[in-house]
Design an enzyme around this catalytic site. Structure first.
Site, PDB file in Angstrom:
ATOM      1  N   GLU A 164      49.444  23.827  36.242  1.00  0.00           N
ATOM      2  CA  GLU A 164      49.900  22.924  35.189  1.00  0.00           C
ATOM      3  C   GLU A 164      51.427  22.859  35.122  1.00  0.00           C
ATOM      4  O   GLU A 164      52.003  21.805  34.836  1.00  0.00           O
ATOM      5  CB  GLU A 164      49.317  23.363  33.848  1.00  0.00           C
TER       6      GLU A 164
ATOM      7  N   GLU B 213      39.692  27.335  35.172  1.00  0.00           N
ATOM      8  CA  GLU B 213      39.415  27.888  33.845  1.00  0.00           C
ATOM      9  C   GLU B 213      37.946  27.839  33.449  1.00  0.00           C
ATOM     10  O   GLU B 213      37.473  28.688  32.677  1.00  0.00           O
ATOM     11  CB  GLU B 213      40.252  27.145  32.789  1.00  0.00           C
TER      12      GLU B 213
END
Length: 251
Positions: A110, A130
């Site tokens: 990210e 995740e």
């Protein structure tokens, strides 16, 4: 865990926790904002480059820190700290480059998404795994589609699979791929080119291109805070620590 130094016209921001593959502690987010503030004030800095020490760019958030979060208010505060720091990278008025080798996972991936240019060497692996521990990438949900199309973003989130450097370039996560170990040199070369351009023009161009960047951040904070209180996350973290497959119950 963030080392900062200036070799004008470049500010180098090095994720420097190599013994943990540069896993991001909660304190990292405040360090990141402080470093950006310093680079913005420094008139000698024209470009900022992010890189990782050791064997990886960053494997993302420190898993132990997730288990230490308290009530809903604390979980919201953590997400505001993390997403706020990533937003600050995107809002930073000077061009940024991510120089990636090894793993760039979760928060590490990210961080590359909010950099203006991404270069990677052939060892780089990108992913948002995740969901393997009961989470989703908060920033990835908000900004991922600015980098990749909907099918690629769903593929990354739903499967948790990693992309190698060439696949990441095809998906839109990477601009340039270098030979193994040459990613920092390539980033520095690009930074030197950028530093010779008109800085005000670059700042205006960046601001206009990023003008809708903050849309959805508030929703992401609430969504991730909710997931951080789920039974699935606790099972995912336990499975990660015990090196076994998680048994998710969907609650």
């Amino acid at each position: 865990m963030l080392a900062y130094h200036v070799d004008a016209p470049i500010a180098w921001l090095t994720l420097d926790r190599p013994e943990k593959l540069n896993a991001m502690t909660r304190g990292f987010w405040a360090e990141l904002r402080d470093a950006l503030d310093g680079a913005e004030r420094d008139r000698d800095v024209r470009v900022a480059i992010f890189r990782g020490a050791g064997e990886a760019f960053s494997v993302g958030g420190d898993m132990d820190s997730f288990g230490q979060l308290g009530d809903t208010a604390d979980r919201r505060a953590y997400m505001r700290e993390a997403l706020g720091a990533l937003r600050a990278v995107e809002a930073f008025p000077k061009p940024t480059i991510a120089a990636v080798h090894g793993h760039a996972l979760g928060g590490g991936c990210e961080l590359t998404m909010v950099c203006d240019i991404v270069v990677a060497d052939e060892t780089a692996r990108f992913g948002t795994p995740e969901s393997k521990v009961g989470m989703v990438p908060g920033l990835g949900l908000v900004r991922g589609l600015a980098n990749v199309n909907l099918h690629w973003m769903k593929y990354l989130i739903f499967t948790g699979h990693l992309l190698d450097a060439r696949e990441a370039q095809l998906a839109g996560l990477v601009n340039k791929v270098a030979a193994a170990g040459q990613h920092v040199a390539l980033a520095a070369e690009l930074a030197s080119d950028i530093a010779r351009r008109a800085p005000v023009a670059l700042a205006v161009g960046k601001q206009m291109l990023s003008r809708h960047a903050d849309e959805g951040y508030g929703h992401a904070v609430e969504a991730i805070a909710l997931l951080q209180g789920s039974d699935d996350l606790q099972e995912g973290l336990a499975a990660f620590r015990e090196r076994r497959e998680p048994r998710f119950q969907g609650r």
